[in-house]
Design an enzyme around this catalytic site. Structure first.
Site, PDB file in Angstrom:
ATOM      1  N   ASP A  66       0.437 -17.590   4.935  1.00  6.97           N
ATOM      2  CA  ASP A  66      -0.847 -17.698   5.625  1.00  6.97           C
ATOM      3  C   ASP A  66      -1.149 -19.181   5.778  1.00  6.97           C
ATOM      4  OD1 ASP A  66      -3.173 -17.128   6.929  1.00  6.97           O
ATOM      5  OD2 ASP A  66      -4.153 -16.100   5.268  1.00  6.97           O
ATOM      6  N   SER A  67      -1.928 -19.508   6.821  1.00  9.37           N
ATOM      7  CA  SER A  67      -2.040 -20.887   7.293  1.00  9.37           C
ATOM      8  C   SER A  67      -2.905 -21.821   6.471  1.00  9.37           C
ATOM      9  CB  SER A  67      -2.635 -20.841   8.688  1.00  9.37           C
ATOM     10  OG  SER A  67      -3.876 -20.130   8.646  1.00  9.37           O
ATOM     11  N   ASP A 119      -6.617 -21.062  11.719  1.00  8.79           N
ATOM     12  CA  ASP A 119      -7.779 -20.466  12.372  1.00  8.79           C
ATOM     13  C   ASP A 119      -9.037 -20.696  11.548  1.00  8.79           C
ATOM     14  OD1 ASP A 119      -6.875 -18.895  10.228  1.00  8.79           O
ATOM     15  OD2 ASP A 119      -7.809 -17.090  11.026  1.00  8.79           O
ATOM     16  N   GLN A 164      -9.814 -13.633  16.492  1.00 10.89           N
ATOM     17  CA  GLN A 164     -11.078 -13.674  15.755  1.00 10.89           C
ATOM     18  C   GLN A 164     -12.193 -13.178  16.674  1.00 10.89           C
ATOM     19  OE1 GLN A 164     -11.578 -14.222  12.589  1.00 10.89           O
ATOM     20  NE2 GLN A 164      -9.749 -15.290  11.868  1.00 10.89           N
ATOM     21  N   ASP A 187      -1.484  -6.787   4.489  1.00  6.96           N
ATOM     22  CA  ASP A 187      -1.325  -7.424   3.185  1.00  6.96           C
ATOM     23  C   ASP A 187      -2.644  -7.298   2.478  1.00  6.96           C
ATOM     24  OD1 ASP A 187      -2.749 -10.329   2.574  1.00  6.96           O
ATOM     25  OD2 ASP A 187      -2.702  -9.830   4.703  1.00  6.96           O
ATOM     26  N   CYS A 238       6.794  10.017  -9.820  1.00 10.19           N
ATOM     27  CA  CYS A 238       6.954   8.658  -9.285  1.00 10.19           C
ATOM     28  C   CYS A 238       8.225   8.033  -9.876  1.00 10.19           C
ATOM     29  CB  CYS A 238       5.726   7.810  -9.629  1.00 10.19           C
ATOM     30  SG  CYS A 238       5.868   6.083  -9.127  1.00 10.19           S
ATOM     31  N   CYS A 290       8.955   4.780  -9.950  1.00  3.30           N
ATOM     32  CA  CYS A 290       8.783   3.343 -10.200  1.00  3.30           C
ATOM     33  C   CYS A 290       9.228   3.011 -11.633  1.00  3.30           C
ATOM     34  CB  CYS A 290       7.338   2.919  -9.952  1.00  3.30           C
ATOM     35  SG  CYS A 290       6.256   3.099 -11.383  1.00  3.30           S
ATOM     36  N   CYS A 292       6.740   4.508 -14.292  1.00  2.00           N
ATOM     37  CA  CYS A 292       6.657   5.971 -14.437  1.00  2.00           C
ATOM     38  C   CYS A 292       7.963   6.608 -14.909  1.00  2.00           C
ATOM     39  CB  CYS A 292       6.216   6.597 -13.126  1.00  2.00           C
ATOM     40  SG  CYS A 292       4.513   6.161 -12.699  1.00  2.00           S
ATOM     41  N   HIS A 307       3.808  -0.331 -10.570  1.00  2.00           N
ATOM     42  CA  HIS A 307       3.514   1.006 -10.040  1.00  2.00           C
ATOM     43  C   HIS A 307       2.712   0.913  -8.741  1.00  2.00           C
ATOM     44  CE1 HIS A 307       2.242   5.183  -9.709  1.00  2.00           C
ATOM     45  NE2 HIS A 307       1.051   4.689  -9.450  1.00  2.00           N
TER      46      HIS A 307
HETATM   47  N1  PRF Z   1      -7.497 -15.660   8.701  1.00  2.00           N
HETATM   48  C1  PRF Z   1      -6.421 -16.076   7.963  1.00  2.00           C
HETATM   49  N2  PRF Z   1      -6.036 -15.410   6.857  1.00  2.00           N
HETATM   50  C2  PRF Z   1      -6.730 -14.321   6.475  1.00  2.00           C
HETATM   51  C3  PRF Z   1      -7.837 -13.847   7.193  1.00  2.00           C
HETATM   52  C4  PRF Z   1      -8.265 -14.549   8.371  1.00  2.00           C
HETATM   53  O1  PRF Z   1      -9.223 -14.208   9.073  1.00  2.00           O
HETATM   54  C5  PRF Z   1      -8.309 -12.716   6.491  1.00  2.00           C
HETATM   55  C6  PRF Z   1      -9.471 -11.862   6.844  1.00  2.00           C
HETATM   56  N3  PRF Z   1      -9.414 -10.590   6.247  1.00  2.00           N
HETATM   57  C7  PRF Z   1      -7.461 -12.543   5.400  1.00  2.00           C
HETATM   58  N4  PRF Z   1      -6.525 -13.521   5.394  1.00  2.00           N
HETATM   59  N5  PRF Z   1      -5.736 -17.147   8.338  1.00  2.00           N
HETATM   60 ZN    ZN Z   2       4.867   4.833 -10.817  1.00  3.78          ZN
END
Ligand code: PRF
Ligand code: ZN
Length: 376
Positions: free
Chosen positions: A89-90, A143, A194, A271, A309, A311, A314, A340
């Site tokens: 992520d940025s 962003d 966005q 995620d 399960c 895993c 379990c 798990h």
């Molecule tokens: N922008 C970025 N990462 C994120 C979000 C976002 O808006 C969110 C919003 N749920 C989670 N992770 N860059």
């Molecule tokens: Zn499990």
């Protein structure tokens, strides 16, 4: 390169081909913010529980240990000994949610580190440079994620700036990918939609970024305090305006039910910290709802967390034993719950893919949600 293999109504079944292998979608990315899955989970464990993609954060790794350290160690894959895809992520979102005093300008964001208070500047170019150093498979655009209660005028200005930042990200990424000493010269870039909860802003923005021919498109700014119904309404409005032949990623979402609803609206990537964070607190996901292992009724319960399960937790251990470990604050307790939970999420995604393949996604979703809601 993304291949759309099948559609069952709006639900998409696809494959993203990357330099680190093929990702079968829909997929849940397992969150390892600081290049570690919290709960003492190793990359060997990740392989054992069906992880396809690991997610780390630009902001955290820039602050500690420093992206220069990761670069000198040969990139994130070598550093953490994980050879499958990684998405970074940025930093945008983490700066807004974690950092102290911050100032947003056209060039980027000035803020203080949450570790030592030191002044840092990050703009689109810096975010791309850091992610290029980390050498992730997929980099995210820089962003701004406005608050879910931000006023319309603020959101309009913010989204316009995020669009200008996206063009700068694309240009910088192309430049970095062409440098001779770049670790992953085929790093992919996903743009981020966005617009808070304003459907028309979301749609205009989606149309605008769809024209940039990026490797994928994320929907950011959701799961930040709005209701689930509002989130589904924004997905209903926005996803149809993103390219169907590119992966769609719903950032930071969510509960198993949110994921089932997201897939139903055409989302490929998800995620969330829930499986790891909840696991560390003794909350485990099952097909019959969430269990809290601190509940006294598990004190003498010989059953596994979930019957059947496969895993690592379990296959061997009882609820009673894991409850004891958690109460005694033994690390193994957290670790088993996290393993798990991630296995539960990864297995649910495999079931989702099978259901789309078999064109019975609606039925699968309905039954899964009903079972989870019914409880034990
Ligand atoms: N922008 C970025 N990462 C994120 C979000 C976002 O808006 C969110 C919003 N749920 C989670 N992770 N860059
Ligand atoms: Zn499990």
């Amino acid at each position: 390169m993304y291949r759309l293999l099948k559609q069952d109504k709006k639900a998409k079944r696809g494959e993203l081909h990357t330099v680190h292998g093929v990702i079968q979608t829909p997929v849940f990315m397992n969150v390892g913010t600081a290049a570690a899955i919290k709960g003492a989970v190793s990359t060997e464990d990740l392989n054992a529980i069906g992880t396809q993609v690991e997610l780390s954060n630009t902001y955290h790794l820039h602050v500690r240990p420093g992206d220069d350290v990761v670069y000198k160690m040969g990139g994130l894959h070598k550093f953490m000994v994980w050879d499958k895809p990684i998405l970074t992520d940025s930093g945008g979102f983490q700066v807004f949610s974690l950092a102290g005093l911050r100032k947003i300008k056209e060039e980027g964001v000035y803020f203080n580190s949450h570790i030592d208070g030191r002044k840092i500047f990050m703009g689109p170019e810096q975010s791309m440079q850091i992610q290029s150093h980390l050498a992730s498979t997929i980099a995210m655009a820089f962003d701004e994620c406005p608050s879910s209660v931000a006023e319309r005028k603020y959101v309009e200005d913010s989204v316009a700036r995020t669009t200008r930042w996206l063009s700068r990200c694309k240009e910088e990424m192309a430049r970095l990918n062409s440098l001779p000493d770049t670790i992953n010269p085929r790093q992919m870039l996903f743009g981020i939609n966005q617009g808070a909860i304003f459907e028309d802003i979301r749609i205009d923005h989606a149309k605008e970024i769809a024209g940039l021919d990026l490797d994928g498109y994320a929907i950011g700014g959701l799961a930040v305090g709005e209701s689930h119904e509002e989130m589904y309404r924004i997905l209903d409005a926005t996803v149809p305006h993103l390219p169907v032949d590119k992966p769609t990623y719903l950032m930071g979402v969510g509960t198993p039910e949110n994921i089932l609803e997201g897939v139903d609206r055409g989302v490929d990537f998800f995620d969330c910290v829930y499986p790891t964070r909840n696991g560390r607190h003794g909350h485990v996901y099952t097909n019959h709802g969430k269990l809290n292992l601190f509940n006294a009724k598990y004190e003498l319960d010989p059953r596994p967390l979930e019957e059947g399960c496969q895993c690592p937790a379990c296959r061997r251990y009882s609820r009673a034993y894991i409850r004891h470990l958690l109460k005694a604050k033994e690390m193994l307790g957290m670790r088993l719950c996290v393993l798990h939970n991630l296995y539960f999420y990864n297995t649910m995604m495999a079931e989702i893919r099978d259901a789309i393949d078999a064109e019975r996604y609606q039925e699968y979703k309905r039954e899964k949600i009903a079972r989870m809601r019914a409880g034990e």
